[in-house]
Design a protein around this motif. Structure first.
Motif, PDB file in Angstrom:
ATOM      1  N   ARG A   1      -4.132  -4.094  -3.910  1.00 45.60           N
ATOM      2  CA  ARG A   1      -3.155  -5.074  -4.399  1.00 45.60           C
ATOM      3  C   ARG A   1      -2.298  -4.473  -5.514  1.00 45.60           C
ATOM      4  O   ARG A   1      -1.072  -4.658  -5.549  1.00 45.60           O
ATOM      5  N   LYS A   2      -2.924  -3.724  -6.437  1.00 44.62           N
ATOM      6  CA  LYS A   2      -2.163  -3.090  -7.517  1.00 44.62           C
ATOM      7  C   LYS A   2      -1.166  -2.074  -6.954  1.00 44.62           C
ATOM      8  O   LYS A   2      -0.034  -1.966  -7.445  1.00 44.62           O
ATOM      9  N   LEU A   3      -1.586  -1.338  -5.927  1.00 45.85           N
ATOM     10  CA  LEU A   3      -0.682  -0.374  -5.307  1.00 45.85           C
ATOM     11  C   LEU A   3       0.505  -1.087  -4.662  1.00 45.85           C
ATOM     12  O   LEU A   3       1.663  -0.678  -4.842  1.00 45.85           O
ATOM     13  N   LEU A   4       0.235  -2.148  -3.914  1.00 47.29           N
ATOM     14  CA  LEU A   4       1.316  -2.870  -3.247  1.00 47.29           C
ATOM     15  C   LEU A   4       2.266  -3.487  -4.263  1.00 47.29           C
ATOM     16  O   LEU A   4       3.486  -3.519  -4.042  1.00 47.29           O
ATOM     17  N   ASP A   5       1.717  -3.992  -5.375  1.00 45.21           N
ATOM     18  CA  ASP A   5       2.583  -4.523  -6.431  1.00 45.21           C
ATOM     19  C   ASP A   5       3.503  -3.423  -6.963  1.00 45.21           C
ATOM     20  O   ASP A   5       4.700  -3.649  -7.196  1.00 45.21           O
TER      21      ASP A   5
ATOM     22  N   GLU B   1      -2.568  -0.281   8.543  1.00 42.57           N
ATOM     23  CA  GLU B   1      -2.154  -0.522   7.157  1.00 42.57           C
ATOM     24  C   GLU B   1      -3.100   0.145   6.174  1.00 42.57           C
ATOM     25  O   GLU B   1      -2.663   0.788   5.212  1.00 42.57           O
ATOM     26  N   ASP B   2      -4.399   0.027   6.409  1.00 41.69           N
ATOM     27  CA  ASP B   2      -5.380   0.631   5.500  1.00 41.69           C
ATOM     28  C   ASP B   2      -5.282   2.151   5.503  1.00 41.69           C
ATOM     29  O   ASP B   2      -5.462   2.802   4.464  1.00 41.69           O
ATOM     30  N   LYS B   3      -4.991   2.748   6.665  1.00 42.33           N
ATOM     31  CA  LYS B   3      -4.871   4.207   6.720  1.00 42.33           C
ATOM     32  C   LYS B   3      -3.637   4.679   5.949  1.00 42.33           C
ATOM     33  O   LYS B   3      -3.682   5.713   5.267  1.00 42.33           O
ATOM     34  N   VAL B   4      -2.550   3.921   6.044  1.00 44.32           N
ATOM     35  CA  VAL B   4      -1.352   4.281   5.287  1.00 44.32           C
ATOM     36  C   VAL B   4      -1.601   4.094   3.793  1.00 44.32           C
ATOM     37  O   VAL B   4      -1.199   4.931   2.977  1.00 44.32           O
ATOM     38  N   VAL B   5      -2.274   2.997   3.418  1.00 45.05           N
ATOM     39  CA  VAL B   5      -2.603   2.759   2.009  1.00 45.05           C
ATOM     40  C   VAL B   5      -3.464   3.896   1.471  1.00 45.05           C
ATOM     41  O   VAL B   5      -3.239   4.400   0.357  1.00 45.05           O
ATOM     42  N   ASP B   6      -4.460   4.321   2.255  1.00 45.45           N
ATOM     43  CA  ASP B   6      -5.315   5.438   1.827  1.00 45.45           C
ATOM     44  C   ASP B   6      -4.482   6.707   1.619  1.00 45.45           C
ATOM     45  O   ASP B   6      -4.716   7.474   0.671  1.00 45.45           O
ATOM     46  N   TYR B   7      -3.519   6.924   2.508  1.00 42.57           N
ATOM     47  CA  TYR B   7      -2.646   8.104   2.387  1.00 42.57           C
ATOM     48  C   TYR B   7      -1.867   8.056   1.076  1.00 42.57           C
ATOM     49  O   TYR B   7      -1.783   9.058   0.348  1.00 42.57           O
ATOM     50  N   VAL B   8      -1.294   6.897   0.753  1.00 43.39           N
ATOM     51  CA  VAL B   8      -0.507   6.774  -0.468  1.00 43.39           C
ATOM     52  C   VAL B   8      -1.398   6.896  -1.699  1.00 43.39           C
ATOM     53  O   VAL B   8      -1.022   7.530  -2.691  1.00 43.39           O
ATOM     54  N   LEU B   9      -2.596   6.297  -1.652  1.00 42.53           N
ATOM     55  CA  LEU B   9      -3.503   6.371  -2.795  1.00 42.53           C
ATOM     56  C   LEU B   9      -3.857   7.813  -3.144  1.00 42.53           C
ATOM     57  O   LEU B   9      -4.058   8.150  -4.320  1.00 42.53           O
ATOM     58  N   GLU B  10      -3.933   8.662  -2.133  1.00 42.14           N
ATOM     59  CA  GLU B  10      -4.235  10.070  -2.379  1.00 42.14           C
ATOM     60  C   GLU B  10      -3.149  10.747  -3.205  1.00 42.14           C
ATOM     61  O   GLU B  10      -3.392  11.762  -3.867  1.00 42.14           O
ATOM     62  N   LEU B  11      -1.947  10.182  -3.185  1.00 42.93           N
ATOM     63  CA  LEU B  11      -0.821  10.782  -3.883  1.00 42.93           C
ATOM     64  C   LEU B  11      -0.601  10.183  -5.271  1.00 42.93           C
ATOM     65  O   LEU B  11       0.259  10.658  -6.017  1.00 42.93           O
TER      66      LEU B  11
ATOM     67  N   GLU C   1       7.089   2.692   8.025  1.00 41.51           N
ATOM     68  CA  GLU C   1       7.890   3.912   8.000  1.00 41.51           C
ATOM     69  C   GLU C   1       7.088   5.094   7.463  1.00 41.51           C
ATOM     70  O   GLU C   1       7.195   6.216   7.975  1.00 41.51           O
ATOM     71  N   LEU C   2       6.258   4.847   6.450  1.00 39.60           N
ATOM     72  CA  LEU C   2       5.413   5.925   5.929  1.00 39.60           C
ATOM     73  C   LEU C   2       4.443   6.409   7.002  1.00 39.60           C
ATOM     74  O   LEU C   2       4.193   7.614   7.132  1.00 39.60           O
ATOM     75  N   GLY C   3       3.911   5.477   7.761  1.00 37.89           N
ATOM     76  CA  GLY C   3       3.017   5.858   8.850  1.00 37.89           C
ATOM     77  C   GLY C   3       3.737   6.668   9.908  1.00 37.89           C
ATOM     78  O   GLY C   3       3.205   7.661  10.422  1.00 37.89           O
ATOM     79  N   ARG C   4       4.983   6.256  10.221  1.00 40.60           N
ATOM     80  CA  ARG C   4       5.757   6.982  11.245  1.00 40.60           C
ATOM     81  C   ARG C   4       6.106   8.382  10.766  1.00 40.60           C
ATOM     82  O   ARG C   4       5.950   9.359  11.497  1.00 40.60           O
ATOM     83  N   ARG C   5       6.584   8.486   9.532  1.00 37.42           N
ATOM     84  CA  ARG C   5       7.006   9.787   9.019  1.00 37.42           C
ATOM     85  C   ARG C   5       5.841  10.767   8.925  1.00 37.42           C
ATOM     86  O   ARG C   5       6.012  11.972   9.129  1.00 37.42           O
TER      87      ARG C   5
ATOM     88  N   LEU D   1      -8.767  -4.872  -4.882  1.00 33.15           N
ATOM     89  CA  LEU D   1      -7.994  -4.947  -6.120  1.00 33.15           C
ATOM     90  C   LEU D   1      -7.049  -3.751  -6.253  1.00 33.15           C
ATOM     91  O   LEU D   1      -5.881  -3.899  -6.627  1.00 33.15           O
ATOM     92  N   LEU D   2      -7.567  -2.568  -5.944  1.00 34.05           N
ATOM     93  CA  LEU D   2      -6.759  -1.356  -6.049  1.00 34.05           C
ATOM     94  C   LEU D   2      -5.584  -1.413  -5.077  1.00 34.05           C
ATOM     95  O   LEU D   2      -4.449  -1.047  -5.426  1.00 34.05           O
TER      96      LEU D   2
END
Length: 443
Positions: free
Chosen positions: A290-294, A410-420, A358-362, A287-288
């Motif tokens: 999905r909310k982030l991707l939205d 994808e999950d690792k990038v999502v985890d990275y963004v969630l930390e921010l 791109e977030l993963g690459r950067r 759920l979290l």
């Protein structure tokens, strides 16, 4: 090599390139020199065959290699020079009408570039994470489900009729044209009515029978039945019902726990509580995510490669059509229309896919070999006894390997963004979590 831009429209690029005939001739001579070291023709010492003779013998066959290598080198040099990153496989065409040895090689290179993705301040995103505490009632419900799954059968009262879901103990003899057929008889066979263990129409005719009844069951074997001598034939089974047993959930006690490989009920409860906790966490994370991707879909805007969107829309339309028509296999079906709704969904997928990539690459986010191997092992457990074969297949199959690597990345990038982001925890019940999940599926 000449390289001239002929079109730059949005993300689309088109270039005209020319590889000089002299470069092709030099590459041809390199190949002939390499061949001369290994070729020995009658009348010449090894390595001394004249180049003109070798060219006459092998020139035409080598020209294809020369042209392909020249094309590859030209395209590679183009992307190194421009820094462009193509969104899809470039379209490369030789534009000479009648290319022949001694001609310059003219090429057309068409592609769509990956868009520039803007820097984003993820700290402004506010999200709510649902937290579920595992209550005793949830553990009790799970125990009840386990007991139901390992239910026993106890004899019904004398004279009670068999119901769907009951187990009947029967003797039967199957006959074709009044003669018993091989494999069509058994004694003391325990049959659960409604299980579909027997051919269609058999079990339904036992419903309502009582212990001691003798029944004549008439059925037709399916046309595609495995035994050719029975396929499509009408048969009669003489059935004697010896016992009718009603289903009963197993008692919730230490014996139930032992059926699931643990020593006592308390240990089973502890394992269930832990498992439910992990399930709730996994659902809450879905759920979290999905909310982030939205939120990202709304926040981050950039041009999308049209061809990439159209390919994704076609794939979505194809997948949804097959979900609506599960009986159709393969591609033998009418042309599937791509709608605006398909394209809208495709735009979201492409936008989020490019953003996360791109977030993963950067940020140099990568899936480690250890993480990848662990994921393969986890999937291999679904194939008991064939784990090694599955693991070896995946490791040797780039496409299968990418299908496992992609969601990990994808999950690792999502985890990275969630930390921010800003995340606020909210404690809810299991039922509230379930409603949220159902709403997510309907969205």
């Amino acid at each position: 090599m000449q390289d001239t831009e002929t079109q730059s429209n949005g993300l689309k690029r088109e270039h005209a390139m020319t590889v000089p005939a002299a470069d092709l001739a030099a590459k041809m001579n390199e190949k002939l020199e390499a061949a001369r070291e290994t070729v020995q023709l009658k009348g010449f010492r090894k390595g001394k065959t004249p180049l003109p003779l070798l060219k006459k013998m092998f020139g035409k066959s080598l020209m294809g290699e020369v042209v392909q290598e020249a094309v590859d080198a030209a395209v590679r040099a183009h992307f190194e020079k421009t820094g462009d990153r193509p969104a899809i496989q470039p379209d490369i065409r030789i534009t000479n009408e009648n290319f022949d040895e001694g001609d310059d090689l003219n090429l057309s290179l068409t592609y769509e570039v990956l868009p520039e993705i803007p820097e984003t301040d993820f700290s402004v995103i506010k999200l709510e994470r649902l937290v579920v505490e595992v209550e005793d009632s949830a553990v009790d419900e799970a125990l009840a489900n386990l007991a139901e799954n390992v239910k026993d059968f106890a004899p019904r009262e004398e004279g009670e009729a068999a119901q769907n879901g009951d187990q009947v103990v029967i003797d039967f003899v199957g006959k074709l044209d009044g003669e018993p057929f091989e494999g069509g008889a058994a004694e003391d066979y325990p049959l659960v009515l409604g299980s579909g263990a027997f051919i269609p129409g058999f079990e339904e005719q036992i419903v309502g029978a009582k212990a001691g009844d003798e029944i004549e069951v008439k059925v037709a074997f399916p046309e595609n039945y495995g035994a050719e001598n029975l396929a499509g034939k009408d048969a009669v089974f003489e059935v004697k019902v010896k016992e009718v047993r009603a289903p009963q959930a197993a008692a919730i006690d230490d014996e139930l726990a032992k059926k699931f490989g643990v020593e006592d009920l308390e240990t089973l409860k502890s394992q269930l509580r832990e498992r439910l906790g992990e399930e709730f966490k996994g659902a809450a994370r879905a759920l979290l995510k999905r909310k982030l991707l939205d939120a990202l879909d709304e926040m981050v805007k950039f041009d999308l490669p049209p061809t990439l969107v159209e390919q994704e829309a076609q794939q979505i339309a194809h997948q949804l059509w097959h979900e609506e028509h599960p009986e159709v296999q393969g591609h033998d079906h009418p042309e599937i229309e791509v709608t605006d709704e398909h394209r809208k969904l495709a735009e979201r997928r492409v936008r989020l896919g490019l953003l996360l990539a791109e977030l993963g690459r950067r940020n140099e986010i990568e899936v480690t070999e250890q993480e990848l191997n662990q994921a393969i092992f986890n999937q291999a457990r679904q194939y008991p006894g064939q784990e090694k074969a599955f693991f070896d297949f995946v490791r040797q199959n780039p496409q299968a390997l990418q299908q496992i690597r992609a969601p990990l990345f994808e999950d690792k990038v999502v985890d990275y963004v969630l930390e921010l982001t800003q995340i606020e925890d909210k404690t809810v019940t299991k039922d509230e979590l379930q409603k949220a999940l159902e709403a997510l599926e309907q969205d």
